[in-house]
Design a protein around this motif. Structure first.
Motif, PDB file in Angstrom:
ATOM      1  N   THR A  78       0.805  -1.221   0.000  1.00  0.00           N
ATOM      2  CA  THR A  78       0.000   0.000   0.000  1.00  0.00           C
ATOM      3  C   THR A  78       0.835   1.267   0.000  1.00  0.00           C
ATOM      4  O   THR A  78       0.338   2.329  -0.334  1.00  0.00           O
ATOM      5  CB  THR A  78      -0.859   0.077   1.274  1.00  0.00           C
ATOM      6  OG1 THR A  78       0.029   0.000   2.393  1.00  0.00           O
ATOM      7  CG2 THR A  78      -1.858  -1.042   1.337  1.00  0.00           C
TER       8      THR A  78
ATOM      9  N   HIS B 235      -2.981  -1.362  -5.513  1.00  0.00           N
ATOM     10  CA  HIS B 235      -3.378  -1.380  -6.922  1.00  0.00           C
ATOM     11  C   HIS B 235      -3.136  -2.754  -7.524  1.00  0.00           C
ATOM     12  O   HIS B 235      -2.051  -3.307  -7.395  1.00  0.00           O
ATOM     13  CB  HIS B 235      -2.588  -0.342  -7.713  1.00  0.00           C
ATOM     14  CG  HIS B 235      -2.721   1.023  -7.134  1.00  0.00           C
ATOM     15  ND1 HIS B 235      -3.860   1.761  -7.235  1.00  0.00           N
ATOM     16  CD2 HIS B 235      -1.856   1.762  -6.386  1.00  0.00           C
ATOM     17  CE1 HIS B 235      -3.700   2.905  -6.600  1.00  0.00           C
ATOM     18  NE2 HIS B 235      -2.491   2.923  -6.063  1.00  0.00           N
TER      19      HIS B 235
ATOM     20  N   ASP C 203      -7.991   0.213  -7.949  1.00  0.00           N
ATOM     21  CA  ASP C 203      -7.886   0.353  -6.502  1.00  0.00           C
ATOM     22  C   ASP C 203      -8.575  -0.822  -5.813  1.00  0.00           C
ATOM     23  O   ASP C 203      -9.713  -1.153  -6.127  1.00  0.00           O
ATOM     24  CB  ASP C 203      -8.568   1.647  -6.042  1.00  0.00           C
ATOM     25  CG  ASP C 203      -7.708   2.858  -6.360  1.00  0.00           C
ATOM     26  OD1 ASP C 203      -6.604   2.652  -6.893  1.00  0.00           O
ATOM     27  OD2 ASP C 203      -8.137   3.988  -6.070  1.00  0.00           O
TER      28      ASP C 203
ATOM     29  N   ILE D 158      -5.171   1.099   0.619  1.00  0.00           N
ATOM     30  CA  ILE D 158      -5.564   0.859  -0.772  1.00  0.00           C
ATOM     31  C   ILE D 158      -4.338   0.355  -1.515  1.00  0.00           C
ATOM     32  O   ILE D 158      -3.236   0.882  -1.344  1.00  0.00           O
ATOM     33  CB  ILE D 158      -6.042   2.179  -1.439  1.00  0.00           C
ATOM     34  CG1 ILE D 158      -7.269   2.749  -0.739  1.00  0.00           C
ATOM     35  CG2 ILE D 158      -6.302   1.981  -2.931  1.00  0.00           C
ATOM     36  CD1 ILE D 158      -8.551   2.009  -0.993  1.00  0.00           C
TER      37      ILE D 158
END
Lengths: 83, 578
Positions: free
Chosen positions: B26, B48, B53, B46
């Motif tokens: 993150t 990727h 996301d 969050i």
């Protein structure tokens, strides 16, 4: 039945000796806790330290080290494999 | 049925490096150490995956899904919420690859829940140094879920782990619950080879440090070395860096401002404070730009830095759980087991993380007891630094009574609370991680995070505290309160009435409060009593807030009464004895 091996609790085991767990003298909470660390009947345990008075016992089980309070260590019964 | 997920849960045993994996995934920085229980509350972030996301949660470490400890309750609830929500999610089971057998116990329990998962075999680099060989492909086919070797601390394998998340699957592996350890044994027998090796230096050191005969003297040596190092680093930074900066660069600037304000007036008093013979004494002037900046930045920060550097080394090496084993007997006397030493050590840095870390204790009784005796008698680094500045010139004549009294209070309060609080102390039951050589990068990152935290949390409060000192003084409040409280403060504890101002400011920041004692011209006896009383009577606002949140109003009132009573008794006794 032949009874050649001596059975003791982990608290009474000698420092550096190895034993196989034969039973756990405790309730479900206790056995559940021990199960997390793989301390179940049949597991092989090596004692790492010899505490003063009633200090915690450090054992090696399944390649990991665990510190166990003395009262709990007295409820883990092993047959000694190697002194 | 692999597919896109929009939620990821990191689940694993304590101390397998979940938090490091989390910050790799993150970019969010979280504190990680080498002892079980560093993450007691989950954090969310969050990450990727394929430019999308995805929410990810760092679940507290658990050994099983039995909901027996608080961490297990949190973990089980988070898992069940994800199952119920119907959203596509995946579990990343983080495993300590050097400890595969024990870790697979949780893995099999997760498999039993029929959830989509992948396995991160973390600490992979260490398997190579320790002579452990794991057949990843075979493990993958036996367990029926993707397995990715990672070394989160250096970042190796993290990309592969991210790529694997969308191929998370529900395993087809089935077993009887009672057969769990046997099945693990079979798997281990097939996938893992341990190459026999001689004892390394760290192994030997590990044994020495948990055997009482050798471990106790070693613990004493480590404590002495730690204090010596903290003092050396702190003093060097102050003498070589911060004092020269304040005296030769900042002082002229402040004098310039003082000149612009014509050297007097309300604003001058608040910003610059009182000048002594046209000179600035940064410790005693008590203006926002003088003492307000000098105390947190020059007097306290160097020691905070030194403390957290040394603490981080101790944490990441894995020494703290061993200390817990050695201290277990003594800690039981004060109603805690050995792990209770951790909130005390963290409290020496700052009482706020100290109070938060009481969550590693199993029962509410222990958490309350630990937080209360810590808040009463463990001075934080900011306060220790200021006390050292105040009585340092007296040497042992000053230090021994102050810190000796606090230690005695700690012992007595622990014993008394242990007798009076209902319930009993559970026994120690913790995993002892192997010693690890700390990574400098990880240490630097952690120290940096804690310094930033200190500056953000402490500096504003110090400035508010200094402002308050001035407002109270100018409005006559200090004098009034001094008169009201003088029966206790002067009558029982033998302190001058003006010291009440310090007690009021101590609610905000104890370091400022100790600083306020300097201009009062007190005797050594009074200084000793004042330092002890300031530590004990009440936690600072930040610690109080945390404790209130953790324990609720009723327990906090109880704790406050305990603090006030023990302060008056201790202050009174010191006044009689010294």
């Amino acid at each position: 039945m032949e009874k050649s091996k001596k059975t003791v609790s982990v608290a009474e085991m000698g420092k550096g000796s190895t034993g196989r767990v034969i039973r756990l003298d405790g309730g479900q909470g206790f056995t559940g806790k021990m199960d997390c660390m793989g301390i179940i009947p049949g597991a092989v345990i090596t004692k790492v330290n010899q505490p003063f008075f009633k200090g915690p016992v450090v054992v090696k089980c399944r390649n990991a080290q665990v510190a166990i309070g003395n009262g709990m260590a007295r409820k883990i019964i092993v047959e000694v494999l190697k002194d | 049925m692999p597919g896109r997920v929009n939620k990821v849960l990191l689940i694993g045993n304590p101390n397998v490096g979940k938090s490091v994996v989390f910050s790799r995934l993150t970019g969010v920085k979280v504190i990680a150490s080498n002892y079980p229980g560093t993450t007691v509350e989950f954090s969310e972030g969050i990450m990727h995956i394929d430019h999308e996301d995805v929410r990810i949660a760092d679940v507290p470490g658990v050994y099983s899904l039995g909901a027996e400890s608080r961490a297990e309750e949190v973990a089980v609830k988070m898992l069940e919420d994800s199952i119920k929500s119907g959203e596509p999610y995946a579990v990343v089971n983080v495993i300590d690859a050097t400890n595969l057998e024990r870790n697979l116990s949780l893995t099999l329990q997760l498999i039993k829940k029929r959830i989509p998962m992948v396995i991160a075999l973390n600490l992979w680099d260490e398997t190579q140094h320790t002579g452990i060989e794991i057949d990843v492909k075979l493990l993958e086919s036996l367990l029926g879920v993707p397995c990715v070797p990672t070394c989160a601390i250096t970042g190796e394998g993290i990309k592969e782990l991210v790529d694997s998340i969308n191929s998370a699957v529900v395993s087809g592996f089935d077993f009887e619950k009672s057969e769990k350890w046997n099945r693990i044994g079979e798997i281990i027998g097939r996938v893992q080879k341990i190459i026999h090796r001689h004892h390394t230096l760290l192994d030997r050191f590990s044994e020495i440090s948990v055997r009482p005969v050798t471990g106790l003297p070693l613990a004493g040596l480590i404590a002495l070395a730690a204090f010596w190092l903290i003092r050396l680093i702190g003093e060097t930074l102050i003498n070589r860096l911060f004092d020269p900066f304040f005296n030769s660069l900042w002082a002229p600037a402040v004098m310039r401002i003082s000149g612009l304000l014509n050297g007097r007036g309300l604003l001058h008093d608040i910003l610059i404070g009182r000048l002594a013979g046209g000179e600035i004494d940064f410790g005693e002037a008590f203006g926002i730009l003088t003492t307000g900046l000098y105390v947190p930045l020059a007097a306290v920060l160097p020691y905070i830095f030194a403390f957290y550097l040394v603490l981080s080394l101790l944490e990441d090496s894995g020494y703290l759980p061993r200390l817990a084993v050695l201290m277990d007997n003594s800690m039981h006397k004060v109603g805690l087991h050995g792990y209770g030493i951790i909130p005390m050590i963290l409290g020496l840095g700052c009482n706020v993380p100290g109070a938060l870390s009481t969550r590693i204790m199993e029962t509410k009784r222990e958490r309350f007891l630990a937080a209360t005796i810590m808040a009463i008698s463990v001075p934080c680094m900011a306060q220790i630094a200021m006390i050292s500045g105040l009585i340092g010139k007296e040497g042992a004549r000053g230090f021994v009574p102050v810190f000796g009294t606090l230690l005695l209070v700690w012992v007595f309060m622990g014993m008394i609370l242990n007798r009076t609080l209902k319930g009993h102390t559970p026994e120690l039951f913790i995993e002892i991680p192997p010693y690890r050589v700390p990574y400098w990068n990880a240490i630097a990152k952690k120290v940096w995070m804690r310094i930033v935290w200190f500056i953000r949390e402490a500096v504003p409060w110090v400035l508010v505290g200094v402002l308050l000192v001035n407002l109270m003084y100018l409005s006559g409040m200090t004098e009034l309160m001094g008169r009201i409280l003088s029966p206790v403060v002067t009558g029982i504890m033998g302190l001058p009435p003006e010291s009440v101002g310090a007690l009021v400011v101590g609610f905000l920041r104890k370091d400022v409060a100790v600083g306020m004692l300097a201009p009062l011209g007190m005797t050594l006896k009074q200084l000793i009593i004042a330092c002890v009383v300031l530590t004990m009577y009440f936690p600072c606002a930040a610690t109080f807030t945390v404790m209130l949140r953790e324990f609720g109003l009723k327990d906090m009132i109880k704790a406050t009464l305990i603090m006030l009573a023990s302060t008056i008794i201790t202050g009174g006794l010191l006044n009689l004895i010294l």
